[in-house]
Design a protein around this motif. Structure first.
Motif, PDB file in Angstrom:
ATOM      1  N   ALA A  25       0.815  -1.212   0.000  1.00 51.62           N
ATOM      2  CA  ALA A  25       0.000   0.000   0.000  1.00 51.62           C
ATOM      3  C   ALA A  25       0.854   1.271   0.000  1.00 51.62           C
ATOM      4  O   ALA A  25       0.322   2.367   0.126  1.00 51.62           O
ATOM      5  CB  ALA A  25      -0.931   0.002   1.208  1.00 51.62           C
ATOM      6  N   ASP A  26       2.170   1.132  -0.173  1.00 57.64           N
ATOM      7  CA  ASP A  26       3.061   2.300  -0.172  1.00 57.64           C
ATOM      8  C   ASP A  26       2.632   3.358  -1.183  1.00 57.64           C
ATOM      9  O   ASP A  26       2.655   4.554  -0.900  1.00 57.64           O
ATOM     10  CB  ASP A  26       4.505   1.889  -0.473  1.00 57.64           C
ATOM     11  CG  ASP A  26       5.222   1.361   0.753  1.00 57.64           C
ATOM     12  OD1 ASP A  26       4.713   1.555   1.878  1.00 57.64           O
ATOM     13  OD2 ASP A  26       6.291   0.748   0.586  1.00 57.64           O
ATOM     14  N   SER A  43     -10.766  14.461  -9.018  1.00 59.04           N
ATOM     15  CA  SER A  43      -9.837  13.334  -9.018  1.00 59.04           C
ATOM     16  C   SER A  43      -8.792  13.514  -7.935  1.00 59.04           C
ATOM     17  O   SER A  43      -8.392  12.555  -7.276  1.00 59.04           O
ATOM     18  CB  SER A  43      -9.148  13.203 -10.374  1.00 59.04           C
ATOM     19  OG  SER A  43     -10.080  12.878 -11.365  1.00 59.04           O
ATOM     20  N   ARG A  44      -8.327  14.748  -7.744  1.00 53.06           N
ATOM     21  CA  ARG A  44      -7.342  15.025  -6.704  1.00 53.06           C
ATOM     22  C   ARG A  44      -7.956  14.789  -5.325  1.00 53.06           C
ATOM     23  O   ARG A  44      -7.337  14.213  -4.448  1.00 53.06           O
ATOM     24  CB  ARG A  44      -6.806  16.451  -6.829  1.00 53.06           C
ATOM     25  CG  ARG A  44      -5.594  16.696  -5.956  1.00 53.06           C
ATOM     26  CD  ARG A  44      -4.971  18.067  -6.185  1.00 53.06           C
ATOM     27  NE  ARG A  44      -5.828  19.114  -5.678  1.00 53.06           N
ATOM     28  CZ  ARG A  44      -6.490  19.996  -6.421  1.00 53.06           C
ATOM     29  NH1 ARG A  44      -6.400  19.955  -7.733  1.00 53.06           N
ATOM     30  NH2 ARG A  44      -7.239  20.910  -5.873  1.00 53.06           N
ATOM     31  N   MET A  45      -9.217  15.192  -5.142  1.00 56.86           N
ATOM     32  CA  MET A  45      -9.897  14.965  -3.867  1.00 56.86           C
ATOM     33  C   MET A  45     -10.065  13.472  -3.613  1.00 56.86           C
ATOM     34  O   MET A  45      -9.876  13.004  -2.495  1.00 56.86           O
ATOM     35  CB  MET A  45     -11.244  15.692  -3.844  1.00 56.86           C
ATOM     36  CG  MET A  45     -11.091  17.197  -3.758  1.00 56.86           C
ATOM     37  SD  MET A  45     -12.639  18.115  -3.924  1.00 56.86           S
ATOM     38  CE  MET A  45     -13.571  17.493  -2.564  1.00 56.86           C
ATOM     39  N   ASP A  46     -10.395  12.732  -4.657  1.00 59.31           N
ATOM     40  CA  ASP A  46     -10.497  11.275  -4.524  1.00 59.31           C
ATOM     41  C   ASP A  46      -9.147  10.688  -4.123  1.00 59.31           C
ATOM     42  O   ASP A  46      -9.069   9.818  -3.259  1.00 59.31           O
ATOM     43  CB  ASP A  46     -10.961  10.634  -5.834  1.00 59.31           C
ATOM     44  CG  ASP A  46     -12.431  10.850  -6.112  1.00 59.31           C
ATOM     45  OD1 ASP A  46     -13.177  11.200  -5.169  1.00 59.31           O
ATOM     46  OD2 ASP A  46     -12.838  10.678  -7.286  1.00 59.31           O
ATOM     47  N   SER A  47      -8.094  11.163  -4.756  1.00 58.79           N
ATOM     48  CA  SER A  47      -6.749  10.678  -4.438  1.00 58.79           C
ATOM     49  C   SER A  47      -6.381  10.989  -3.000  1.00 58.79           C
ATOM     50  O   SER A  47      -5.761  10.177  -2.309  1.00 58.79           O
ATOM     51  CB  SER A  47      -5.722  11.301  -5.381  1.00 58.79           C
ATOM     52  OG  SER A  47      -5.953  10.903  -6.704  1.00 58.79           O
ATOM     53  N   MET A  48      -6.763  12.178  -2.539  1.00 61.40           N
ATOM     54  CA  MET A  48      -6.471  12.555  -1.157  1.00 61.40           C
ATOM     55  C   MET A  48      -7.243  11.679  -0.178  1.00 61.40           C
ATOM     56  O   MET A  48      -6.730  11.308   0.879  1.00 61.40           O
ATOM     57  CB  MET A  48      -6.767  14.043  -0.942  1.00 61.40           C
ATOM     58  CG  MET A  48      -5.779  14.936  -1.672  1.00 61.40           C
ATOM     59  SD  MET A  48      -6.238  16.681  -1.716  1.00 61.40           S
ATOM     60  CE  MET A  48      -6.157  17.112  -0.001  1.00 61.40           C
ATOM     61  N   GLN A  49      -8.485  11.331  -0.539  1.00 55.23           N
ATOM     62  CA  GLN A  49      -9.279  10.455   0.320  1.00 55.23           C
ATOM     63  C   GLN A  49      -8.658   9.053   0.368  1.00 55.23           C
ATOM     64  O   GLN A  49      -8.550   8.450   1.434  1.00 55.23           O
ATOM     65  CB  GLN A  49     -10.716  10.376  -0.175  1.00 55.23           C
ATOM     66  CG  GLN A  49     -11.599   9.532   0.720  1.00 55.23           C
ATOM     67  CD  GLN A  49     -13.031   9.485   0.248  1.00 55.23           C
ATOM     68  OE1 GLN A  49     -13.334   9.797  -0.896  1.00 55.23           O
ATOM     69  NE2 GLN A  49     -13.917   9.074   1.133  1.00 55.23           N
ATOM     70  N   VAL A  50      -8.228   8.547  -0.781  1.00 51.42           N
ATOM     71  CA  VAL A  50      -7.574   7.240  -0.835  1.00 51.42           C
ATOM     72  C   VAL A  50      -6.305   7.274   0.014  1.00 51.42           C
ATOM     73  O   VAL A  50      -6.015   6.342   0.770  1.00 51.42           O
ATOM     74  CB  VAL A  50      -7.263   6.834  -2.296  1.00 51.42           C
ATOM     75  CG1 VAL A  50      -6.304   5.658  -2.357  1.00 51.42           C
ATOM     76  CG2 VAL A  50      -8.541   6.522  -3.046  1.00 51.42           C
ATOM     77  N   GLN A  51      -5.557   8.378  -0.083  1.00 51.91           N
ATOM     78  CA  GLN A  51      -4.329   8.526   0.698  1.00 51.91           C
ATOM     79  C   GLN A  51      -4.636   8.502   2.194  1.00 51.91           C
ATOM     80  O   GLN A  51      -3.959   7.820   2.962  1.00 51.91           O
ATOM     81  CB  GLN A  51      -3.624   9.826   0.330  1.00 51.91           C
ATOM     82  CG  GLN A  51      -2.367  10.078   1.138  1.00 51.91           C
ATOM     83  CD  GLN A  51      -1.856  11.495   0.973  1.00 51.91           C
ATOM     84  OE1 GLN A  51      -2.646  12.424   0.891  1.00 51.91           O
ATOM     85  NE2 GLN A  51      -0.550  11.645   0.931  1.00 51.91           N
ATOM     86  N   MET A  53      -7.239   7.197   3.730  1.00 50.55           N
ATOM     87  CA  MET A  53      -7.675   5.854   4.124  1.00 50.55           C
ATOM     88  C   MET A  53      -6.489   4.897   4.195  1.00 50.55           C
ATOM     89  O   MET A  53      -6.413   4.057   5.093  1.00 50.55           O
ATOM     90  CB  MET A  53      -8.745   5.332   3.170  1.00 50.55           C
ATOM     91  CG  MET A  53     -10.067   6.073   3.307  1.00 50.55           C
ATOM     92  SD  MET A  53     -11.456   5.393   2.362  1.00 50.55           S
ATOM     93  CE  MET A  53     -10.800   5.159   0.754  1.00 50.55           C
ATOM     94  N   ALA A  54      -5.543   5.031   3.269  1.00 54.79           N
ATOM     95  CA  ALA A  54      -4.365   4.170   3.269  1.00 54.79           C
ATOM     96  C   ALA A  54      -3.504   4.438   4.503  1.00 54.79           C
ATOM     97  O   ALA A  54      -2.978   3.509   5.112  1.00 54.79           O
ATOM     98  CB  ALA A  54      -3.556   4.380   1.993  1.00 54.79           C
ATOM     99  N   LYS A  55      -3.382   5.700   4.879  1.00 57.32           N
ATOM    100  CA  LYS A  55      -2.606   6.041   6.078  1.00 57.32           C
ATOM    101  C   LYS A  55      -3.272   5.489   7.331  1.00 57.32           C
ATOM    102  O   LYS A  55      -2.601   4.981   8.230  1.00 57.32           O
ATOM    103  CB  LYS A  55      -2.428   7.552   6.192  1.00 57.32           C
ATOM    104  CG  LYS A  55      -1.401   8.103   5.231  1.00 57.32           C
ATOM    105  CD  LYS A  55      -1.225   9.600   5.425  1.00 57.32           C
ATOM    106  CE  LYS A  55      -0.153  10.150   4.526  1.00 57.32           C
ATOM    107  NZ  LYS A  55       0.074  11.579   4.730  1.00 57.32           N
ATOM    108  N   ALA A  56      -4.594   5.581   7.403  1.00 55.75           N
ATOM    109  CA  ALA A  56      -5.324   5.053   8.558  1.00 55.75           C
ATOM    110  C   ALA A  56      -5.178   3.526   8.634  1.00 55.75           C
ATOM    111  O   ALA A  56      -4.967   2.961   9.713  1.00 55.75           O
ATOM    112  CB  ALA A  56      -6.794   5.451   8.490  1.00 55.75           C
ATOM    113  N   ALA A  57      -5.279   2.871   7.494  1.00 53.57           N
ATOM    114  CA  ALA A  57      -5.124   1.412   7.464  1.00 53.57           C
ATOM    115  C   ALA A  57      -3.706   1.021   7.876  1.00 53.57           C
ATOM    116  O   ALA A  57      -3.506   0.045   8.607  1.00 53.57           O
ATOM    117  CB  ALA A  57      -5.443   0.864   6.068  1.00 53.57           C
ATOM    118  N   ASP A  58      -2.718   1.800   7.443  1.00 52.36           N
ATOM    119  CA  ASP A  58      -1.338   1.510   7.810  1.00 52.36           C
ATOM    120  C   ASP A  58      -1.124   1.698   9.314  1.00 52.36           C
ATOM    121  O   ASP A  58      -0.400   0.928   9.942  1.00 52.36           O
ATOM    122  CB  ASP A  58      -0.378   2.396   7.016  1.00 52.36           C
ATOM    123  CG  ASP A  58       1.042   1.903   7.097  1.00 52.36           C
ATOM    124  OD1 ASP A  58       1.272   0.701   6.839  1.00 52.36           O
ATOM    125  OD2 ASP A  58       1.931   2.708   7.429  1.00 52.36           O
ATOM    126  N   ALA A  59      -1.766   2.710   9.893  1.00 50.64           N
ATOM    127  CA  ALA A  59      -1.661   2.925  11.346  1.00 50.64           C
ATOM    128  C   ALA A  59      -2.261   1.742  12.103  1.00 50.64           C
ATOM    129  O   ALA A  59      -1.704   1.290  13.110  1.00 50.64           O
ATOM    130  CB  ALA A  59      -2.347   4.225  11.740  1.00 50.64           C
TER     131      ALA A  59
END
Length: 108
Positions: A25-26, A43-51, A53-59
């Motif tokens: 997920a890097d 698209s940028r907002m979607d990317s920020m949301q994905v980012q 969520m990925a950070k939360a999952a990594d935590a």
């Protein structure tokens, strides 16, 4: 599959799986490009949301890795399978479902 050696292997397998998931997920956690010419605002907002969520999952994965490391330490200390709160045995079914469980069902 019972005993300290089996518990250690299950914990090591779980830790390896969590680390592999984190590494895969890097790309999702990388900073979002702010160039509106190449990516539209939505698209940028979607990317920020994905980012996010990925950070939360990594935590959450990092927290789970810490739990696994603590369980591995309990295996090394010959305390695995005993509740860290009351000292009673943790139910085998509970450890089967969550091999890193530090507490019995009553204390959890």
């Amino acid at each position: 599959m019972t005993g300290p050696a089996a518990a250690r292997q299950r914990l090591l397998d779980l830790k390896a799986e969590l680390i592999a998931l984190s590494q895969s997920a890097d790309e999702d956690r990388k900073p979002v490009e702010l160039d509106q010419q190449s990516v539209g605002r939505l698209s940028r907002m979607d990317s920020m949301q994905v980012q996010a969520m990925a950070k939360a999952a990594d935590a959450r994965r990092a927290q789970e890795i810490r739990r696994v490391d603590a369980a591995l330490q309990r295996v090394d200390d010959d305390e695995y399978g005993w509740c860290v709160e009351c000292g009673e045995a943790i139910e085998a079914k509970r450890l089967e479902v969550d091999p890193a469980a530090p507490r019995c069902a009553g204390c959890a």
